[in-house]
Structure formats: structure tokens, C-alpha cells
Design an enzyme around this catalytic site. Structure first.
Site, PDB file in Angstrom:
ATOM      1  N   LYS A  37       1.066  -1.283  -0.065  1.00  0.00           N
ATOM      2  CA  LYS A  37       0.072   0.012  -0.015  1.00  0.00           C
ATOM      3  C   LYS A  37       0.961   1.169  -0.073  1.00  0.00           C
ATOM      4  O   LYS A  37       2.208   1.194   0.335  1.00  0.00           O
ATOM      5  CB  LYS A  37      -0.792   0.110   1.242  1.00  0.00           C
ATOM      6  CG  LYS A  37      -0.032   0.071   2.502  1.00  0.00           C
ATOM      7  CD  LYS A  37      -1.328  -0.269   3.553  1.00  0.00           C
ATOM      8  CE  LYS A  37      -0.372  -0.160   5.034  1.00  0.00           C
ATOM      9  NZ  LYS A  37      -1.109  -0.835   6.105  1.00  0.00           N
ATOM     10  N   TYR A 262      14.037  32.054   3.321  1.00  0.00           N
ATOM     11  CA  TYR A 262      12.950  32.549   3.846  1.00  0.00           C
ATOM     12  C   TYR A 262      12.952  33.072   5.339  1.00  0.00           C
ATOM     13  O   TYR A 262      13.457  32.254   6.345  1.00  0.00           O
ATOM     14  CB  TYR A 262      11.555  31.643   3.669  1.00  0.00           C
ATOM     15  CG  TYR A 262      11.249  31.591   2.477  1.00  0.00           C
ATOM     16  CD1 TYR A 262      10.984  32.766   1.370  1.00  0.00           C
ATOM     17  CD2 TYR A 262      10.922  30.337   1.780  1.00  0.00           C
ATOM     18  CE1 TYR A 262      10.595  32.641  -0.125  1.00  0.00           C
ATOM     19  CE2 TYR A 262      10.544  30.429   0.367  1.00  0.00           C
ATOM     20  CZ  TYR A 262      10.334  31.220  -0.424  1.00  0.00           C
ATOM     21  OH  TYR A 262      10.038  31.162  -1.829  1.00  0.00           O
ATOM     22  N   MET A 311       9.615  25.100  -0.401  1.00  0.00           N
ATOM     23  CA  MET A 311       8.669  24.006  -0.722  1.00  0.00           C
ATOM     24  C   MET A 311       9.658  23.028  -1.856  1.00  0.00           C
ATOM     25  O   MET A 311       9.479  21.735  -1.790  1.00  0.00           O
ATOM     26  CB  MET A 311       7.601  24.688  -1.766  1.00  0.00           C
ATOM     27  CG  MET A 311       6.659  23.851  -2.126  1.00  0.00           C
ATOM     28  SD  MET A 311       5.667  24.626  -3.040  1.00  0.00           S
ATOM     29  CE  MET A 311       4.718  25.439  -2.217  1.00  0.00           C
TER      30      MET A 311
HETATM   31  C1  PLP Z   1      -0.255  -1.673   6.772  1.00  0.00           C
HETATM   32  C2  PLP Z   1      -1.096  -3.023   7.465  1.00  0.00           C
HETATM   33  C3  PLP Z   1      -0.140  -4.050   7.610  1.00  0.00           C
HETATM   34  C4  PLP Z   1       1.371  -3.904   7.753  1.00  0.00           C
HETATM   35  O1  PLP Z   1       1.649  -3.613   9.019  1.00  0.00           O
HETATM   36  P1  PLP Z   1       3.429  -3.291   9.117  1.00  0.00           P
HETATM   37  O2  PLP Z   1       3.487  -2.720  10.552  1.00  0.00           O
HETATM   38  O3  PLP Z   1       4.000  -2.337   8.207  1.00  0.00           O
HETATM   39  O4  PLP Z   1       4.046  -4.542   8.983  1.00  0.00           O
HETATM   40  C5  PLP Z   1      -0.829  -5.145   8.102  1.00  0.00           C
HETATM   41  N1  PLP Z   1      -1.970  -5.540   8.154  1.00  0.00           N
HETATM   42  C6  PLP Z   1      -2.665  -4.354   7.985  1.00  0.00           C
HETATM   43  C7  PLP Z   1      -4.461  -4.409   8.218  1.00  0.00           C
HETATM   44  C8  PLP Z   1      -2.296  -3.057   7.779  1.00  0.00           C
HETATM   45  O5  PLP Z   1      -3.258  -2.200   7.413  1.00  0.00           O
END
Ligand code: PLP
Length: 366
Positions: A37, A262, A311
């Protein structure tokens, strides 16, 4: 074509090393799901998927769009969508993604869609809330879930899962073991009444390290793949996967009393050489790292960020560093440096690496 000179290098061998490290902690029959993700924790999800696809059983993404990107790149591995919405269900099916069904609203909507199509044994996953109180059914929902499942043969439950709230925290061991036990009890009820036994999983990275007895059928590896074990001893055995690099665009020599950036936040007290680097807060370099809170590495020496982070740029003090315009700048290339940055920003490496914006070019090194 992204020609930006600021580059995030992704080390494919480090990714594979980290995967191996965690796989060695698993029972031989335990399956591995890799979490890609948020662009593969700020790296590049398609590249990460390609690096590990032959060695893992599942991928997970948070949102359906992230899964569609993987499918469109030709990734064939099953993909669990952790946080689907009713609006996305048609797209999920179209791309053969597997939804997490976490409440009756989305569960009923998916069964309706599956029955109308009809989809025939479409793989879904059911999540239970055991204490994180984020997403998931309650244990009291089990009888309703079972009877709804029995009313349709258009979906098949591939897995039942839950998520730990504090798997990295030893002070919460009792709570975590309670979560695991409650989850096991829910699973037992489902196994007794469903008529088949879906896979079960609850462990994230720190869970794999701290609760190996709860591996069940699969584990969900996230941050560990990217080099962080949430404990110094574990992180020390992992390899750094994210290296953020840039170059010196320009060097200025300024005199005492002159200022940099800045709000004139840096004031030279002696003759100072300042180097300008093409990376700023829009790229994920927090403004908290300005005014010498953060540093970069130039020719193996630390160069503190002076003045405020802009930025698109930062300025660093290179008075004592031999360097010239065009030289390489390492923003970070080691987990300890990333942890230092996270600490300075009062956050955790998860946020520091996922904050690297999409403007930064990604490059896989193998
Ligand atoms: C992001 C996530 C993981 C991974 O967690 P880590 O701590 O990065 O290993 C596992 N399960 C779910 C439901 C998550 O949202």
C-alpha cells in the site's frame, strides 16, 4: 518522462534480503502476504511486487486504485484490498481484486453484486475487530455472517483476519495476547459452522517478531520488507531499501550578517558556504528539519540544513566540506538516518518514507 535529478533508489537486493529474514522466522507452511500500500511504503508498488512476486502468496493494498495499478502492470498474484468502499466494488471485481468485507453494509452490497452477476465463488476476506477499533466486524456478528454466507454460493471466504493494535509494544503484551485469543475463538466458531476453513492471519511485521505462536496460515509483512523491524536489534539485521539522493544545484559564499532562505532564518556569524539542493517540503522533507534539526550527507560528511525548508529546495552548510556544484547529495541512505529524521519530526519511519512525494523519481537498483 521524469527527469528530476532528485531520485529515490529502491534496492531490490535489500528487499529480497528482508523478505528472506522474515520468511526464516516462519513455519515452512506459513504463507506470506506482502503489503504494498501507499506506493510500497513510499517506494514503488509495481517494482516491489515484481521483485518479490515469485516468493510470496499474496499482496495487500489499502485502496482499490492501488490494486488496479498492480493488475494493469501485469501482476497476477492474489491482491487483498484492505479498505474497499461500496463505490469501488465493481472495479474490484473487474480487476479480480479481493475485497476485505468489514461491516454488513459492504458485505451485503458485495453479496448483492455477486448474486446479480453471478460471480461464482468470488474470493473475499472477512475482517474482525479485536481491539484496534478501526475496521472489522464484532465477534457478536458471527451468527449473522454465517447465515448470510450460507445464503449465497457466489462468494467464497478466502481468509478471516484481524489486526493487532500494539504488536511492537511489550507493555501491551497482555492486551495483544488477548486480541490473538479472541481472534482464535472467533475463528473456531466460524470453522464449526461455515462448512469450510478459510485461511486465518493476524500478524504484521512486529507481530511476526514478537508473537511467532500466532502465525496461523499467513502473515502480513509491511514495514519489515522495507528495512524496519520496529526494534533496533531487528532493524540492524535488515537492509536499507529506500535511498533518497540529489545533487548540489548551486553554492553561495555569504558573509557575516548575511542570511539564507525565507524569513532570513539563518544568519551567518562567519563566512559561510551554503549549498542549494533541489528537494523541499513538497517532496516530503518536513519543515521541522530546517534550522539545523536535519542534515544531509555530502562527500561522506554531514551538512546541516540551514534556514527554513522551502517548498522545492533546502540549503545546507558546506563551509567545512570540500564539494562543488553538481556533486551528489545523500538525503538518507540508511535506516538510522531515517529514524533520526522521524525522531526529529516526532513521527515514525512509516511516515518518513511514505511522505516522499510522487515528484521524486523512483529508480530500482538490482
Ligand atoms: C499496513 C498493514 C499491515 C502491515 O503492517 P506493518 O506494521 O507495516 O508490517 C498489516 N495489516 C494491515 C491490516 C495493515 O493495514
Amino acid at each position: 518522462m521524469n527527469n528530476h535529478v532528485t531520485v529515490l533508489e529502491i534496492d531490490a537486493n535489500a528487499v529480497l534480503h528482508n523478505l528472506d529474514y522474515f520468511k526464516q522466522k516462519l513455519q515452512p507452511e506459513t504463507k506470506t502476504l506482502v503489503v504494498v500500500k501507499a506506493f510500497g511504503y513510499g517506494s514503488e508498488s509495481v517494482e516491489i511486487a515484481k521483485i518479490v512476486q515469485d516468493k510470496v502468496d499474496y499482496f495487500a493494498v489499502a485502496y482499490s486504485n492501488e490494486g488496479i495499478v498492480l493488475r494493469e502492470a501485469g501482476i497476477k498474484t492474489p491482491i487483498l484490498v484492505l479498505h474497499p468502499q461500496i463505490q469501488n466494488l465493481k472495479d474490484i471485481v473487474k480487476h479480480r481484486l479481493e475485497p476485505n468485507l468489514y461491516n454488513f453494509k459492504i458485505f451485503d452490497a458485495f453479496i448483492k453484486l455477486a448474486d446479480e452477476a453471478p460471480l461464482m465463488n468470488y474470493p473475499v476476506h472477512i475482517k474482525f475487530n479485536t481491539g484496534l477499533n478501526r475496521l472489522g466486524f464484532w465477534h457478536t456478528d458471527v451468527p449473522n455472517i454465517i447465515s448470510t454466507l450460507k445464503s449465497s454460493n457466489n462468494i467464497v471466504v478466502k481468509s478471516i483476519f484481524s489486526h493487532l493494535a500494539a504488536s511492537e509494544d511489550f507493555n501491551e503484551q497482555e492486551f495483544t495476547v488477548g486480541q490473538i485469543n479472541n481472534f482464535a475463538y472467533i475463528v473456531k466458531q466460524i470453522y464449526e459452522h461455515l462448512g469450510y476453513e478459510p485461511m486465518i492471519h493476524i500478524l504484521n511485521t512486529s507481530g511476526i517478531i514478537n508473537y511467532p505462536q500466532a502465525q496461523f496460515d499467513m502473515v502480513r509483512l509491511g514495514i519489515g520488507l522495507y528495512g524496519f523491524g520496529n526494534h533496533p536489534d531487528v532493524t540492524a539485521q535488515l537492509k536499507n531499501t529506500h535511498s533518497l539522493k540529489s545533487i548540489i544545484s548551486q553554492i553561495h559564499l555569504i558573509q557575516p550578517g548575511e542570511t539564507v532562505g525565507y524569513n532570513r532564518a539563518f544568519v551567518a556569524s562567519s563566512p559561510t558556504r551554503s549549498a542549494t539542493i533541489p528537494i523541499g517540503h513538497a517532496d516530503g522533507i518536513s519543515r521541522r528539519l530546517g534550522n539545523k534539526e536535519g542534515f544531509v550527507i555530502i562527500n561522506n560528511q554531514p551538512a546541516p540544513i540551514i534556514g527554513n525548508v522551502c517548498m522545492d529546495m533546502i540549503m545546507v552548510d558546506v563551509t567545512k566540506i570540500e564539494c562543488k556544484e553538481g556533486d551528489e547529495v545523500i538525503i538518507f541512505n540508511h535506516q538510522q538516518h531515517i529514524e533520526y529524521i522521524a525522531h526529529k519530526c516526532e513521527t515514525i519511519p512509516y511516515e518518513t518514507i511514505t511522505a516522499i512525494s510522487q515528484r521524486v523519481k523512483r529508480l530500482v537498483k538490482s
